[in-house]
Scaffold this motif. Structure first.
Motif, PDB file in Angstrom:
ATOM      1  N   THR A   1      34.520  46.297   8.394  1.00 59.70           N
ATOM      2  CA  THR A   1      35.329  47.133   7.514  1.00 59.70           C
ATOM      3  C   THR A   1      34.883  46.868   6.085  1.00 59.70           C
ATOM      4  O   THR A   1      33.836  46.248   5.861  1.00 59.70           O
TER       5      THR A   1
ATOM      6  N   ASN B   1      31.065  58.323  13.598  1.00 60.17           N
ATOM      7  CA  ASN B   1      29.717  58.152  14.136  1.00 60.17           C
ATOM      8  C   ASN B   1      29.826  57.446  15.476  1.00 60.17           C
ATOM      9  O   ASN B   1      30.139  56.261  15.542  1.00 60.17           O
TER      10      ASN B   1
ATOM     11  N   GLU C   1      28.539  51.403  19.648  1.00 66.47           N
ATOM     12  CA  GLU C   1      29.225  51.174  18.374  1.00 66.47           C
ATOM     13  C   GLU C   1      29.839  52.476  17.881  1.00 66.47           C
ATOM     14  O   GLU C   1      29.223  53.539  17.944  1.00 66.47           O
TER      15      GLU C   1
ATOM     16  N   LYS D   1      31.818  54.117  14.503  1.00 66.97           N
ATOM     17  CA  LYS D   1      32.127  53.898  13.085  1.00 66.97           C
ATOM     18  C   LYS D   1      32.975  55.056  12.600  1.00 66.97           C
ATOM     19  O   LYS D   1      32.699  56.210  12.954  1.00 66.97           O
TER      20      LYS D   1
ATOM     21  N   SER E   1      34.371  49.731  11.897  1.00 73.28           N
ATOM     22  CA  SER E   1      33.394  49.834  12.978  1.00 73.28           C
ATOM     23  C   SER E   1      33.753  48.833  14.071  1.00 73.28           C
ATOM     24  O   SER E   1      34.266  47.752  13.788  1.00 73.28           O
TER      25      SER E   1
ATOM     26  N   ALA F   1      28.600  56.380   6.840  1.00 72.47           N
ATOM     27  CA  ALA F   1      29.257  55.248   6.191  1.00 72.47           C
ATOM     28  C   ALA F   1      29.325  55.436   4.681  1.00 72.47           C
ATOM     29  O   ALA F   1      30.044  54.731   3.996  1.00 72.47           O
TER      30      ALA F   1
END
Lengths: 147, 106, 267
Positions: A107, B7, B19, B21, B74, C57
């Protein structure tokens, strides 16, 4: 160039908002105690990834990973992260299980100042493992308003 | 309008830990900061993020005011079967956002 | 050699140096290969570089998503969407951000990308201007700028831009503010050095609009310029002052040939 004055004029306001209430190393210890009780917390198995030098404390990437088979019999049940100097000692608690396959949680956090961060993993077998990191937060230059 | 970026892989092998995210637009107001008028701005944070795989909860994280604005999370999940990964953010002031992504497992 | 001659030589040398500074970038490029210019991206740590590189991100991409929605939404008395006239942005907007500021048809002063978008708001959508730094304007700008990612910065060969660019260069070199500093003093003479832990970047406009962690939001190059004006304790120009566009013209020329990486992340 007069760096001191430049910085004094521009960097001062970053820390102020967080100054009102402050967690302390004692508050962090108390918060940890609440989670682990009287159990022993051992160092190891946990990796706490933070940039060593933080360019801006507003958004600091943080990644915690724990060595664990993540099976029904032996897995990480929770990852707790604590800090020393933000207004509250608790940063987050992630609840995990065998369905995660890997005990890794990322995070981004706020850090008002340089301080110590602690991550504690709680396993299904009742063990506690930990890692800690000391981070240095630099103050941004050229801010919005001078004070 | 939900404003999130997720994601996750569209396909995975059975048993593989994938994974995931997720990023969401949110002020994460701490409840400790004074506003322009000097009064403390009321806390407004996302308190809880959960993930389900075909309806079964696989991950949850309880957040605090120390989480950065526009929270990013994540984590990993084992690809058990094809279906939907459900993501849910909830918090102060009745905040609730749900997002789903499809994943094919072979 | 007489004293006067020495003095004249020195002056020539100084003028030459100043020119080399302003056009140094172009010279370096012309020489090919050894371009030593560094985007602010290269001065960031690996964690922030990674944040910019990953589109799922990078928080700026949340705003790009808003911009994409704005692009398709009919607006104003004309009830037209950007997409109605410009079609698919990936085709029509490719390279556009790399050549602004520019002088629009029929006008005689340059506008930056935000200004150009607002012209389409008022003239083509018959809608109100979007306020400076508003989320909607920044989001549209980020969406348009993204279409030029990887493109070399390529200011237009419009001779009319010269005088504006020179005024921008003059502001860049002017000592001003209570601290009596010039932009050049930091961004040319001391770039790469640390200012109490912060690396002084070369100040290239490669990543705008940026998600600045300090702002915890998307912001324009104007806002970034304003921050440094406040930093040196100079009176910042009004939000719509032409001085910002002049500085932007100067910075884009100085960064000619560098790749656009918008929307970027900066500390």
């Amino acid at each position: 160039m007069d760096r001191r004055r430049f910085l004094a004029g521009t960097a001062a306001i970053v820390v102020l908002p967080l100054d009102r209430a402050r967690a302390t190393p004692e508050a962090m210890a108390a918060a940890i105690k609440k989670v682990v009780g009287d159990a022993v917390v051992r160092e190891g198995r946990v990796t706490l990834d933070l940039p060593p030098l933080i360019e801006n404390g507003n958004t600091v990437p943080l990644l915690v990973s724990v060595e664990s088979p993540m099976t029904e019999a032996d897995h990480v049940r929770a990852i707790h992260v604590f800090n020393e100097k933000n207004p509250q000692p608790n940063v987050f608690v992630a609840r995990l299980g065998p369905r995660n396959g890997r005990a890794m949680v990322g995070t981004r956090i706020k850090l008002g100042d340089s301080q110590k961060i602690v991550a504690i993993a709680e396993t299904s077998t009742g063990q506690f493992w930990s890692a800690s990191a000391d981070v240095i937060v630099t103050l941004a230059a050229c801010l919005e308003e001078s004070t | 309008m939900a404003n999130v970026l997720v994601n996750a892989p569209k396909t995975a092998r059975r048993g593989q830990a994938v994974e995931i995210k997720a990023l969401i637009l949110h002020p994460m107001e701490t409840g400790f900061r004074p506003g322009a008028d000097g009064r403390i701005l009321p806390r407004n944070i996302i308190e809880l993020f959960t993930a389900t795989w075909n309806g079964v909860e696989v991950f949850r994280i309880e957040l605090s005011p120390a989480i950065a604005v526009n929270p990013f999370v994540s984590f990993f999940a084992v690809a058990t079967e094809s279906g939907t990964i459900g993501l849910r953010w909830s918090g102060d002031e009745g905040f609730l956002v749900e997002e789903q992504v499809a994943i094919a497992v072979e | 050699m007489t004293a006067r001659l020495v003095y004249r030589r020195m002056r020539v040398l100084r003028v030459g140096l100043a020119l080399a500074l302003v056009f140094g970038s172009t010279l370096v490029l012309a020489q090919g290969g050894g371009d030593k210019r560094r985007s602010g991206y290269q001065d960031m740590g690996p964690a922030l570089q990674k944040m910019q590189d990953d589109d799922t991100a990078n928080p700026a991409m949340l705003f790009v998503q808003l911009g994409q929605q704005g692009w398709a939404r009919p607006s104003g008395a004309a009830n037209k969407a950007c997409a109605d006239c410009h079609g698919v942005a990936a085709a029509s907007m490719k390279g556009v951000a790399a050549r602004y500021p520019a002088i629009p048809k029929g006008a005689d002063a340059p506008v930056d990308l935000e200004g150009r978008i607002n012209l389409c708001r008022t003239e083509n959508q018959q809608a109100a201007k979007l306020p400076p730094e508003s989320r909607e304007l920044l989001a549209l700008t980020a969406f348009v700028a993204l279409q030029s990612r990887g493109q070399p910065i390529a200011p237009p060969d419009d001779p009319r831009l010269g005088v504006f660019r020179e005024q921008g260069a003059a502001i860049y070199r002017l000592r001003q503010g209570q601290l009596n500093l010039s932009c050049a003093l930091c961004h040319d003479d001391n770039a790469g050095k640390k200012l109490a832990g912060v690396t002084i970047p070369e100040a290239h406009p490669t990543a705008y609009p940026i998600y600045r962690l300090e702002w915890q939001a998307l912001g324009s190059l104007k806002r970034r310029l304003r921050n440094c004006l406040v930093g040196i304790r100079a009176e910042p120009y009004a939000a719509d002052a032409p001085e910002y566009v002049m500085l932007e013209l100067f910075f884009m020329d100085r960064a000619r040939g560098m790749a656009l990486e918008a929307p970027g992340v900066r500390p």
